[in-house]
Design a protein around this motif. Structure first.
Motif, PDB file in Angstrom:
ATOM      1  N   VAL A  30       0.837  -1.207   0.000  1.00 19.67           N
ATOM      2  CA  VAL A  30       0.000   0.000   0.000  1.00 19.67           C
ATOM      3  C   VAL A  30       0.870   1.254   0.000  1.00 19.67           C
ATOM      4  O   VAL A  30       0.626   2.201  -0.769  1.00 19.67           O
ATOM      5  CB  VAL A  30      -0.959  -0.015   1.216  1.00 19.67           C
ATOM      6  N   ILE A  31       1.898   1.276   0.840  1.00 18.59           N
ATOM      7  CA  ILE A  31       2.798   2.433   0.877  1.00 18.59           C
ATOM      8  C   ILE A  31       3.539   2.575  -0.450  1.00 18.59           C
ATOM      9  O   ILE A  31       3.715   3.679  -0.965  1.00 18.59           O
ATOM     10  CB  ILE A  31       3.772   2.311   2.063  1.00 18.59           C
ATOM     11  N   GLY A  32       3.963   1.459  -1.029  1.00 19.69           N
ATOM     12  CA  GLY A  32       4.645   1.502  -2.325  1.00 19.69           C
ATOM     13  C   GLY A  32       3.764   2.101  -3.413  1.00 19.69           C
ATOM     14  O   GLY A  32       4.214   2.927  -4.206  1.00 19.69           O
ATOM     15  N   VAL A  35       3.438   5.882  -2.867  1.00 19.03           N
ATOM     16  CA  VAL A  35       4.648   6.607  -3.282  1.00 19.03           C
ATOM     17  C   VAL A  35       4.735   6.676  -4.800  1.00 19.03           C
ATOM     18  O   VAL A  35       5.035   7.735  -5.375  1.00 19.03           O
ATOM     19  CB  VAL A  35       5.906   5.948  -2.668  1.00 19.03           C
ATOM     20  N   LEU A  36       4.466   5.553  -5.467  1.00 20.94           N
ATOM     21  CA  LEU A  36       4.505   5.553  -6.936  1.00 20.94           C
ATOM     22  C   LEU A  36       3.439   6.474  -7.514  1.00 20.94           C
ATOM     23  O   LEU A  36       3.676   7.155  -8.521  1.00 20.94           O
ATOM     24  CB  LEU A  36       4.325   4.133  -7.470  1.00 20.94           C
ATOM     25  N   ALA A  40       4.358   9.556  -9.927  1.00 17.83           N
ATOM     26  CA  ALA A  40       3.760   9.631 -11.265  1.00 17.83           C
ATOM     27  C   ALA A  40       2.946  10.915 -11.411  1.00 17.83           C
ATOM     28  O   ALA A  40       2.982  11.564 -12.466  1.00 17.83           O
ATOM     29  CB  ALA A  40       2.886   8.412 -11.514  1.00 17.83           C
ATOM     30  N   GLY A  41       2.216  11.302 -10.367  1.00 17.08           N
ATOM     31  CA  GLY A  41       1.433  12.535 -10.419  1.00 17.08           C
ATOM     32  C   GLY A  41       2.317  13.764 -10.535  1.00 17.08           C
ATOM     33  O   GLY A  41       2.009  14.683 -11.294  1.00 17.08           O
TER      34      GLY A  41
END
Length: 68
Positions: A30-32, A35-36, A40-41
């Protein structure tokens, strides 16, 4: 006396230990993803800003050439 290894009683993961490993894995996933998603945003926002600036720069350049 023999030199045979003696197995420790109760070795290995217990049920609670396995549940902790699974829970830690779920939290890490979930944390990964969070962060991704943030990375990406942020990159997408930078790309949009660059495209907008390029369009504005192109319009200013085109209008500047037209006046000459």
């Amino acid at each position: 006396m023999s030199n045979k290894p003696v197995k420790a009683k109760g070795s290995g993961l217990r049920l609670f230990d396995s549940m902790l490993v699974v829970a830690a894995g779920v939290v890490a996933v979930v944390i990964g993803f969070a962060v991704l998603h943030f990375i990406a945003g942020a990159l997408w926002e930078l790309i949009k800003i660059v495209v907008i600036l390029a369009i504005i720069g192109g319009l200013v350049w085109a209008l500047g050439r037209r006046r000459r």
